[in-house]
Design a protein around this motif. Structure first.
Motif, mmCIF file in Angstrom:
data_model
loop_
_atom_site.group_PDB
_atom_site.id
_atom_site.type_symbol
_atom_site.label_atom_id
_atom_site.label_comp_id
_atom_site.label_asym_id
_atom_site.label_seq_id
_atom_site.Cartn_x
_atom_site.Cartn_y
_atom_site.Cartn_z
ATOM 1 N N ARG A 3 -2.641 0.518 -14.672
ATOM 2 C CA ARG A 3 -1.698 0.442 -13.552
ATOM 3 C C ARG A 3 -2.503 0.095 -12.371
ATOM 4 N NH1 ARG A 3 3.463 2.473 -13.012
ATOM 5 N NH2 ARG A 3 3.290 3.377 -15.045
ATOM 6 N N ARG A 5 -1.806 -0.221 -7.888
ATOM 7 C CA ARG A 5 -0.659 -0.080 -7.088
ATOM 8 C C ARG A 5 -1.427 -0.464 -5.580
ATOM 9 N NH1 ARG A 5 3.782 2.604 -8.496
ATOM 10 N NH2 ARG A 5 3.540 3.714 -10.499
ATOM 11 N N LEU A 7 0.057 -0.202 -1.695
ATOM 12 C CA LEU A 7 1.113 0.015 -0.792
ATOM 13 C C LEU A 7 0.684 -0.518 0.674
ATOM 14 C CD1 LEU A 7 2.089 3.693 -1.936
ATOM 15 C CD2 LEU A 7 2.987 1.220 -2.638
ATOM 16 N N ALA A 37 -4.195 6.932 -8.025
ATOM 17 C CA ALA A 37 -2.770 7.298 -7.137
ATOM 18 C C ALA A 37 -2.909 8.182 -6.244
ATOM 19 C CB ALA A 37 -1.865 7.304 -8.276
ATOM 20 N N ILE A 40 -3.870 6.848 -2.818
ATOM 21 C CA ILE A 40 -3.161 5.779 -1.996
ATOM 22 C C ILE A 40 -2.552 6.130 -0.735
ATOM 23 C CG2 ILE A 40 -1.043 4.090 -2.620
ATOM 24 C CD1 ILE A 40 -1.573 4.430 -5.430
ATOM 25 N N HIS A 92 4.088 -2.500 -5.855
ATOM 26 C CA HIS A 92 3.259 -1.790 -6.757
ATOM 27 C C HIS A 92 3.712 -2.770 -8.386
ATOM 28 C CE1 HIS A 92 7.062 0.258 -7.333
ATOM 29 N NE2 HIS A 92 7.025 0.389 -8.478
#
Length: 391
Positions: A3, A5, A7, A37, A40, A92
């Motif tokens: 995963r 991500r 932002l 995560a 972030i 994401h």
């Protein structure tokens, strides 16, 4: 599950759409080495609905068939363009088994195009290959009041950026027949606004939307003018506006994106919500000192003519006249902008699948070194869904 991500994607496409490192790969450092995560950064607060802002979520899912050959997918992402009409709130994605990262590529004249590049290596595994990209953004209707005189307080663009949007592209030359046509159209008109208005009106009067054209068209301006076949869809008709404007010294650019909601202005044909897999739409804008970037959309006027009601409408119909007046200086922002780029080389494209795409508005991909058809989402196997987020 892998995963990644990222932002707070809030790029200005006017100058440099995203911060890039100095390396030749133009990776976005915070993405290439994404933080866990828990690290972030917080998504910015949603712009106030009382000020006309609406918040949307756009999800793109690509499902490639199982196989052990290499595969690549390139997806456009929502950004924060110059002008206070769209704000990116977060991006994401989920791409199990793949290397996925936001990239900045440079198209014609160095114009930045941000995208998500996803690569699955050659492998003995036969697992399906899937990527899901979600963009969250806010938009509000955009209007430049051209009835007022130019103002010293209007937004200004740098000379370097304006030079970028005067340059020809592969499919949008600015010399020869293009310039000759624009000079005839603008003869006797003074100032960039009135010249742009003359070009806009000429296009509405002389072009037509052709429903049989695949996707949004290609934007091949030379072909349109040489053959006299002024039919097409938004990427053709609005590209003609851009090329004609540039050819007489008016900075202009296309804006590539997708519709995300039905129209609140009463136009059945100018909106789409929910499944927006086939709702891509290209717009245009030009720059005028004292006004800044001015939104236009002659292609959507011709869409109203062809599609607003079964059988079409004449140019003098009240609904067409309303669209014609609105779409010189206004955009209804039930649509999201991706980028302004042209002639884009997709990073990591393999042998046999290289070559620039004229614009990045659709998902693009390749499977076992063969380019997938972006205009056939059922075979390519991608879906795009838009929904409005309300408090």
């Amino acid at each position: 599950m892998q995963r990644r991500r990222f932002l707070s994607l809030s790029a200005s496409l006017g100058a440099c759409a995203l911060p890039v490192c100095a390396s030749s790969t133009s990776l976005i450092p915070t993405v290439a080495h994404a933080a866990p995560a828990s690290a972030i950064s917080t998504v910015p607060a949603t712009p106030n609905a009382a000020d006309g802002w609406r918040t949307f979520e756009l999800t793109t899912q690509v499902d490639l068939p199982a196989g052990n050959g290499p595969a690549n997918v390139w997806l456009p992402v929502a950004t924060t363009p110059s002008g206070a009409y769209q704000t990116a709130l977060g991006t994401h994605w989920d791409a199990p088994g793949a290397r996925a990262e936001l990239r900045m590529v440079r198209g014609a004249s160095g114009i930045g195009v941000p995208l998500l590049a996803v690569a699955w290596p050659q492998s003995a595994s036969q697992a399906p290959r899937t990527v899901t990209l979600t963009n969250t953004f806010a938009t509000r209707d955009r209007r430049v009041d051209l009835s007022q005189p130019p103002s010293d307080n209007a937004p200004r663009e740098s000379a370097a950026v304006l030079r970028q949007y005067l340059q020809p592209t592969e499919l949008q030359p600015t010399d020869g027949l293009v310039r000759e046509t624009a000079e005839k159209i603008t003869l006797g008109h003074k100032g960039d606004v009135e010249k742009a208005r003359a070009i806009y009106q000429w296009i509405v009067d002389n072009c037509r939307r052709e429903g049989s054209v695949r996707g949004c068209g290609t934007g091949d301006v030379r072909y349109m003018l040489t053959t006299g076949d002024l039919a097409g869809k938004c990427a053709d008709i609005n590209a003609l506006f851009t090329a004609l404007a540039r050819s007489v010294g008016i900075p202009a650019r296309d804006a590539y994106g997708v519709r995300v909601a039905t129209s609140r202005h009463g136009f059945n044909s100018l909106g789409k919500a929910g499944d927006v897999t086939r709702a891509q739409h290209c717009r245009a804008e030009f720059y005028a000192a004292g006004y800044g970037w001015v939104p236009v959309d002659p292609a959507d006027v011709r869409k109203v003519v062809l599609e607003e009601v079964p059988g079409g409408l004449p140019l003098d119909d009240l609904r067409v006249r309303a669209a014609r007046a609105m779409l010189f200086g206004q955009w209804e922002m039930n649509w999201v902008a991706f980028n302004h780029g042209a002639d884009i080389a997709l990073p990591g494209a393999q042998a046999g699948a290289k070559g620039a795409v004229p614009f990045l508005m659709y998902p693009n991909g390749e499977l076992a070194h063969a380019r997938l058809d972006s205009l056939d989402p059922d075979t390519f196997r991608y879906r795009m869904n838009a929904r409005e987020i309300t408090a």
